[in-house]
Design a protein around this motif. Structure first.
Motif, mmCIF file in Angstrom:
data_model
loop_
_atom_site.group_PDB
_atom_site.id
_atom_site.type_symbol
_atom_site.label_atom_id
_atom_site.label_comp_id
_atom_site.label_asym_id
_atom_site.label_seq_id
_atom_site.Cartn_x
_atom_site.Cartn_y
_atom_site.Cartn_z
ATOM 1 N N CYS A 226 -5.431 -3.190 2.156
ATOM 2 C CA CYS A 226 -4.536 -2.694 3.199
ATOM 3 C C CYS A 226 -5.315 -2.721 4.510
ATOM 4 C CB CYS A 226 -4.073 -1.274 2.882
ATOM 5 S SG CYS A 226 -3.136 -0.556 4.257
ATOM 6 N N ARG B 4 0.128 4.211 0.385
ATOM 7 C CA ARG B 4 -0.276 5.225 1.360
ATOM 8 C C ARG B 4 0.210 4.864 2.771
ATOM 9 N NH1 ARG B 4 -5.998 5.105 1.624
ATOM 10 N NH2 ARG B 4 -6.120 7.300 2.161
ATOM 11 N N CYS B 5 0.569 3.578 2.987
ATOM 12 C CA CYS B 5 1.006 3.149 4.324
ATOM 13 C C CYS B 5 2.399 2.525 4.318
ATOM 14 C CB CYS B 5 0.028 2.138 4.900
ATOM 15 S SG CYS B 5 -1.642 2.784 5.096
ATOM 16 N N CYS C 196 0.864 -1.176 0.000
ATOM 17 C CA CYS C 196 0.000 0.000 0.000
ATOM 18 C C CYS C 196 0.900 1.225 0.000
ATOM 19 C CB CYS C 196 -0.902 0.019 1.228
ATOM 20 S SG CYS C 196 -1.809 1.566 1.422
ATOM 21 N N CYS D 238 -5.380 1.087 6.233
ATOM 22 C CA CYS D 238 -6.165 2.232 5.772
ATOM 23 C C CYS D 238 -7.380 1.795 4.963
ATOM 24 C CB CYS D 238 -5.299 3.172 4.960
ATOM 25 S SG CYS D 238 -4.921 2.551 3.307
HETATM 26 ZN ZN LIG Z 1 -2.873 1.577 3.501
#
Ligand SMILES: [Zn+2]
Ligand SMILES: Nc1ncnc2c1ncn2[C@@H]1O[C@H](COP(=O)(O)OP(=O)(O)OP(=O)(O)O)[C@@H](O)[C@H]1O
Length: 725
Positions: free
Chosen positions: A459, A443-444, A441, A462
């Motif tokens: 994920c 974003r993470c 992911c 999130c």
């Molecule tokens: Zn994530």
């Protein structure tokens, strides 16, 4: 005469607001009023009154209307909420908003219109029961209603599947929903079992002290019958004309739990949790407020139930993390239970087989009294716990030969097994065998979990999802492989190994629908062989008499976690899952499969049980100056730009200066430095004396709110954080 009202408005601002009282009236604290606020109106709660204000009188606006003639919040509850707002450094308006059911936060008269009940309609009364087929549930319901209207709660008890029959009758115009003013109190239906000596001693000791504040730690091994102790005490509390509040963890409030309480105390038992429809929530809340409810059985937020005759609070599985709210108003319901009990001078009972280190330290410090249930209720024996060395063995989908043999034997005896793996999905990682790429992911910056049935990568930090790629996005190779096991994969593997055995998977995926957990737990009857596969949802409270083997997989990740509470959590989880085995007449076996059979935590747990582990962990915490021996607060900040978060926290730390008696660490990156696309950092505060930290936080908060850099980050303060995540 004071004519200025000080009210709390449900907005994220810390201060109270002054308004002129309505002409000729002074609503009491705890009443709801409607006030002009900004461009609109808000429902606010009166907190106090005064004859002066810092704002010039001419500038004060007047309250638009008063909603309650009598306070909706008693002075006791209002005081508790004010205390909580101060302690957790959260605006009182927002605290009140979190504590009140939605129905109470609207500018409407109370939504109470009596208890919903089912009654025969005019047509129904003119119809003979003989027009309905004999021996059907529909006829049974009709005949019952011929004796008079029945509340939904009473029908739930008497005819569990009455709702289907009711809709059939409703379609024919024979029944209708009416409101009954008071809930007829049904008496107890099930007689209690005779208590064993330890249960009896516990009930007697607390019963002798019902008139004063005392926290009790009810430390009873799994299956020792803690619930019977609560029930026995509640019996006495009700007989004395008082109310009881019972808190259970989020997923502990199953229909079975509710039934157990209603079987004993009848329709005076009301459930209060977030899964209820708003109308039901308001109804239970008002039944509590009016003193009609004898028992409120609820999850975390039920700690704010208004109970004018409260005589006892019980917190079941007091170690459970779900008592701590993890966003917004970050309170701990277990701790507030003690605060409320002290204010009311009543006992509070904290029950667990694996008590939190906080509660154990409170026992050691003489603040809590310990009650012990050292034996399982009935004739059941505690299960035998064995560690299996998984090194150098051939694992088939994560299952070693020793484990499979035990599984085969268990099923051969017609018994049930539980395979515990605290990872949902098919596999925690999808990686490319050709080039080493794995799905992450962005974003993470964490691996995404493969959910094969849904064909998605998800994920778990999130909730981001995407489709599973057909080929490697790096090298275009076709050798994408799932790595590791989630519950979905274990279910598949077990299905291949044991094609004739029913397998029930229990995790967040399979229990999304309301009632799904109960339906799944019911799927294997008590007499047939079968396998449960699942996550920690299976660890709690379930009583499955034919379950004799528990296999625990994947503890190794927990052994290496960096959070200072991870060992405590892992120990609790292992003991609670293990506690599902052998709860009735057949003996239970627990196998813990690991690549670290010599790990100290496991050794201590096997030799000395949770008690020994907890003792060791307490020594470690003391040496490291960690809770429960210090008191912590955590200031979290997140922003798109890591520098903004750090800058804000650095400014915060500067404001604090040299704080006597409080150690400040940071800014530090959070254990998960990136989440949902935001960089995260934190500042730790820790103080040997709670009061010292509490004295400083309000002033700091005021400064932090005014920092220019505060506008560029999302930030929050967590008092007594339960993880540093
Ligand atoms: Zn994530
Ligand atoms: N005195 C008793 N005599 C016979 N059976 C009992 C007695 N007390 C409890 N039981 C039964 O023992 C089982 C376990 O009781 P209970 O669910 O209260 O345990 P518990 O301590 O809450 O367990 P856990 O913490 O593992 O969920 C239940 O089936 C209950 O009906």
């Amino acid at each position: 005469m004071p004519e200025i009202l000080r009210v709390a408005v449900p907005v994220p601002l810390p201060q109270l607001f002054d308004y002129l009282a309505p002409r000729g009236a002074l609503p009491a604290p705890g009443c709801r009023v409607v006030v002009p606020f900004g461009p609109g109106r808000q429902v606010a709660i009166v907190v106090g009154s005064s004859d002066s204000s810092d704002i010039p009188l001419a500038k004060l606006k007047r309250v638009s209307s008063v909603l309650d003639a009598q306070p909706l919040l008693s002075s006791e509850l209002l005081a508790t909420l004010q205390w909580a707002a101060r302690y957790y450094q959260h605006p009182l308006g927002a605290v009140l908003e979190a504590a009140l059911p939605v129905g109470m936060r609207q500018a409407k008269p109370l939504p109470f219109e009596g208890y919903r009940a089912l009654a025969l309609s005019a047509d129904g009364r003119d119809t003979s029961a003989d027009t309905l087929r004999r021996g059907t549930r529909i006829r049974e319901l009709f005949e019952r209603l011929a004796d008079g209207a029945q509340t939904y709660a009473a029908l739930d008890l008497a005819l569990p599947r009455w709702r289907d029959s009711a809709s059939a009758l409703r379609q024919r115009g024979l029944v209708e929903t009416v409101a009954l003013a008071a809930s007829p109190v049904l008496g107890a239906r099930v007689a209690p079992p005779p208590l064993n000596p330890a249960q009896d001693a516990a009930v007697t000791r607390v019963a002798e002290a019902l008139q004063r504040f005392q926290p009790w730690l009810l430390e009873g091994i799994t299956g020792s019958g803690k619930t019977e102790v609560y029930l026995g005490l509640i019996d006495q509390v009700i007989a004395a004309g008082r109310q009881a509040l019972v808190l259970v963890p989020e997923i502990g409030l199953t229909p079975q739990t509710l039934r157990r309480f209603r079987d004993r105390f009848g329709a005076g038992v009301h459930a209060l949790h977030s899964g209820l429809a708003e109308g039901e929530r308001s109804r239970a809340w008002l039944a509590a407020a009016r003193g009609e409810a004898n028992v409120i059985l609820g999850t975390r937020s039920a700690i704010f139930a208004p109970l004018p005759r409260l005589g006892l609070i019980a917190v079941d599985e007091e170690h459970d993390a779900s008592y701590k709210q993890q966003d917004g108003f970050r309170y701990c319901a277990r701790d507030l239970a003690v605060v409320r009990a002290r204010a009311l001078q009543i006992p509070v009972l904290l029950g667990s087989a694996t008590p939190s280190l906080e509660s154990l330290a409170n026992v050691a410090g003489g603040r809590y009294e310990r009650l012990e249930l050292p034996l399982r209720a009935g004739n059941a024996k505690p299960p035998q716990l064995r560690v299996i060395d998984a090194r150098r063995t051939r694992l088939s989908h994560g299952l070693g030969p020793e484990l499979l043999t035990a599984l085969r034997e268990t099923l051969g005896r017609g018994e049930q097994a539980l395979i515990f793996r605290n990872r949902r999905g098919y596999a925690p990682v999808l990686f490319c065998h050709d080039c080493g790429w794995h799905a992450e992911c962005e974003r993470c910056a964490k691996p995404m979990t493969l959910h094969r049935q849904r064909g998605r990568l998800a994920c778990h930090h999130c909730e981001a999802e995407r489709r599973v790629p057909m080929q490697c996005p790096e090298c275009s190779g076709a050798n994408l492989m799932p790595q590791g096991q989630g519950t979905e994969r274990l279910e598949e593997a077990l299905g291949e190994l044991f094609p004739d055995t029913p397998i029930v998977r229990i995790d967040r995926e399979t229990t999304r629908r309301r009632g799904a957990l109960e339906a799944l737990l019911d799927r294997l009857g008590p007499h047939q062989p079968g396998i449960y596969v699942g996550t920690q949802m299976l660890a709690k409270g379930h009583d499955l008499p034919n379950l004799t083997l528990v296999a625990i997989l994947g503890v190794d990740e927990g052994l290496h976690s960096i959070d200072f509470r991870s060992s405590e959590r892992l120990g609790q989880l292992i003991v609670q899952v293990a506690g599902r085995a052998g709860r009735a007449s057949k003996p239970g076996l627990v196998l813990l499969q690991t690549h670290h059979p010599d790990h100290a935590l496991l050794g201590v747990l096997i030799r000395g049980g949770y008690r020994a582990l907890a003792q060791n962990l307490l020594l470690e915490r003391r040496a490291a100056e960690l809770p429960p021996y210090t008191h912590m607060a955590l200031l979290r900040a997140e922003a798109k730009d890591a520098a903004a978060a750090e800058e804000f926290l650095a400014a915060c730390a500067t404001v604090c200066g040299e704080a006597d008696g409080v150690a400040i660490y940071g800014p530090l990156p959070a254990p998960m430095p990136l989440r949902a696309g935001l960089a995260r950092a934190q500042l730790h505060f820790s103080a040997p004396e709670r009061a010292r930290l509490q004295a400083l936080l309000p002033g700091w908060m005021e400064f932090w709110r005014q920092l220019p850099s505060a506008r560029r980050v999302r930030w929050s303060l967590d008092v007594d954080p339960i993880d540093l995540y």
